[in-house]
Design an enzyme around this catalytic site. Structure first.
Site, PDB file in Angstrom:
ATOM      1  CE  LYS A   1       5.928  -4.764   6.395  1.00  0.00           C
ATOM      2  NZ  LYS A   1       5.315  -5.787   5.536  1.00  0.00           N
ATOM      3  CB  ILE A   2       1.569  -2.919  11.799  1.00  0.00           C
ATOM      4  CG1 ILE A   2       2.313  -2.047  10.778  1.00  0.00           C
ATOM      5  CG2 ILE A   2       0.897  -2.048  12.854  1.00  0.00           C
ATOM      6  CD1 ILE A   2       1.417  -1.175   9.907  1.00  0.00           C
TER       7      ILE A   2
ATOM      8  CB  THR B   1      -3.919   1.744  13.479  1.00  0.00           C
ATOM      9  OG1 THR B   1      -3.450   0.400  13.644  1.00  0.00           O
ATOM     10  CG2 THR B   1      -4.079   2.406  14.816  1.00  0.00           C
ATOM     11  CB  SER B   2      -5.748  -1.868   9.561  1.00  0.00           C
ATOM     12  OG  SER B   2      -5.156  -2.525   8.479  1.00  0.00           O
ATOM     13  NE  ARG B   3      -5.204   1.556   3.678  1.00  0.00           N
ATOM     14  CZ  ARG B   3      -4.054   1.963   4.227  1.00  0.00           C
ATOM     15  NH1 ARG B   3      -4.022   2.300   5.512  1.00  0.00           N
ATOM     16  NH2 ARG B   3      -2.961   2.058   3.515  1.00  0.00           N
TER      17      ARG B   3
ATOM     18  CG  ASP C   1      -4.550   6.670  12.681  1.00  0.00           C
ATOM     19  OD1 ASP C   1      -4.649   7.873  12.980  1.00  0.00           O
ATOM     20  OD2 ASP C   1      -3.666   6.239  11.910  1.00  0.00           O
TER      21      ASP C   1
ATOM     22  CD  GLU D   1      -8.990   7.207   6.411  1.00  0.00           C
ATOM     23  OE1 GLU D   1      -9.174   6.719   7.523  1.00  0.00           O
ATOM     24  OE2 GLU D   1      -7.947   7.066   5.780  1.00  0.00           O
TER      25      GLU D   1
ATOM     26  CG  HIS E   1      -4.513   7.395   7.513  1.00  0.00           C
ATOM     27  ND1 HIS E   1      -5.316   6.741   6.622  1.00  0.00           N
ATOM     28  CD2 HIS E   1      -3.368   6.685   7.555  1.00  0.00           C
ATOM     29  CE1 HIS E   1      -4.692   5.693   6.129  1.00  0.00           C
ATOM     30  NE2 HIS E   1      -3.504   5.633   6.689  1.00  0.00           N
TER      31      HIS E   1
ATOM     32  CG  PHE F   1       2.219   7.778   8.226  1.00  0.00           C
ATOM     33  CD1 PHE F   1       0.929   8.237   8.315  1.00  0.00           C
ATOM     34  CD2 PHE F   1       3.172   8.604   7.659  1.00  0.00           C
ATOM     35  CE1 PHE F   1       0.577   9.489   7.832  1.00  0.00           C
ATOM     36  CE2 PHE F   1       2.835   9.866   7.172  1.00  0.00           C
ATOM     37  CZ  PHE F   1       1.523  10.296   7.260  1.00  0.00           C
TER      38      PHE F   1
END
Ligand code: NAI
Length: 329
Positions: A156-157, A232-234, A258, A263, A295, A298
């Protein structure tokens, strides 16, 4: 009336959930600042449900205490559920529901914002101009137009990011085990081809045993000189020490993160008064071509509205004893 104890509540959570509550008169929410964990789970005595976030500890001990406190429902207001002992919840007869997707565009737009900021040094320009320094040294960037974007993971992303890059006039290539049929402008290639051809690499695959440290010394060596990397995932997708080595070797023209391995303690907390023990984040921030955010991919009004709407609909599935596609099993 279904009573929910809402853990780890920030002001923006309260705002979006209270707004949505107007459509759910059968639900009452009490908000707590504390995270859900073994020491705070007993506070849920007298509640039907708890609502928790990605950073809460919903392991075996917590679930047992929730069970003893009479809680029958765990509402995860996020997609991930690796912090929940699902087997234990099942054994206790507690249902667990989550929000699998809320706004892919929110994360993809943030990925492009990071790529642009790091590439055009917006973070440095902002500070410099505030000091009445209008010089341009160190600000040189590159056009994205007609360059190659490599998207790792076209779910999706990743698909939303591919569309954005296409809109910038970039050639878009991608690596995924499954080809997304909606992306007819994307050329699927092997991971090695993606590494070798991309001017911008954006990571959008999940963190699994297979993808852990996907970006390491070995894969960095296969990249083009001057590549831009965005994650921006993990955090675990990138081996931070190898990334730092690559940045020092001038492999990257820009890096936007991100998420990053270290983190956990930082995310969503104000630590501005603290002297930070760890140096990895500080080392990354010392580079002029690195931009880090907390993070927040979203974090848009639309995504928060979707999270609260889906979470409260999940609660109603419990009230009405209905099955739900958002059930974690
Ligand atoms: P998705 O499940 O729709 O897509 C993931 C894609 O990755 C799938 O197409 C899958 O086939 C692919 N994939 C799996 N293993 C792969 C591998 N080894 N190599 C290449 N591709 C692989 O997931 P979605 O919603 O697009 O989310 C992607 C990731 O974004 C999530 O796993 C999550 O870690 C992260 N995320 C970050 C947020 C933030 O605030 N920064 C918010 C939400 C999600």
């Amino acid at each position: 009336m279904l009573k929910i104890l809402f853990y780890d509540a920030k002001s923006y959570d309260k705002d979006s959930f209270n707004r949505e509550l107007a459509n759910f008169p059968e639900i009452q929410i009490d908000y707590l600042k504390s995270e859900l964990g073994p020491s705070t789970a007993k506070l849920a005595k007298g509640y039907d449900a708890v609502c928790a976030f990605v950073s809460c500890d919903v392991g075996t001990e917590t679930v047992e205490i929730l069970h003893q406190s009479g809680v029958g429902l765990i509402l995860m207001r996020c997609a991930g559920f690796n912090n929940v002992d699902i087997e234990k919840a099942k054994a206790c007869g507690i249902r667990v529901l989550r929000v699998p997707g809320y706004s892919p565009e929110a994360v993809a737009e943030h990925a492009m914002a990071l790529a642009l900021a790091a590439n055009r040094k917006i973070h440095k320009a902002y500070v410099r101009v505030r000091e009445n320094d209008f010089s341009l040294g160190g600000m040189l960037g590159r056009n994205f137009y007609q360059k190659t974007a490599g998207i790792v993971g076209t779910g999706k992303i990743g698909a939303a990011m591919a569309r954005i890059c296409h809109g910038f006039g970039m050639k878009v290539i991608a690596y995924d085990q499954y080809q997304n049929p909606s992306l007819d402008f994307v050329t699927y290639v092997t991971m090695d081809e993606l590494l070798a051809q991309s001017d911008l690499i954006s990571l959008h695959c999940p963190l699994t045993d297979e993808t852990y440290h996907l970006i390491s010394r070995e894969t960095i060596q296969k990249m083009k000189d001057g590549v831009i990397l965005v994650n921006t995932s993990r955090g675990g997708l990138v081996k931070t020490d190898d990334l730092i080595e690559g940045i020092r070797a001038r492999k990257f023209s820009a890096v936007g993160l991100d998420v990053y391995e270290e983190e956990k303690k930082n995310v969503f907390e104000d630590r501005s008064d603290e002297i930070l023990e760890s140096s990895v984040t500080a080392r990354l921030l010392s580079f002029p071509n690195v931009v880090i955010t907390s993070h927040q991919g979203f974090f848009t009004q639309e995504a928060l509205a979707a999270i609260s709407q889906t979470t409260l609909s999940n609660a109603m599935a419990y009230v009405n004893k209905e099955a739900s596609v958002n059930e974690v099993e």
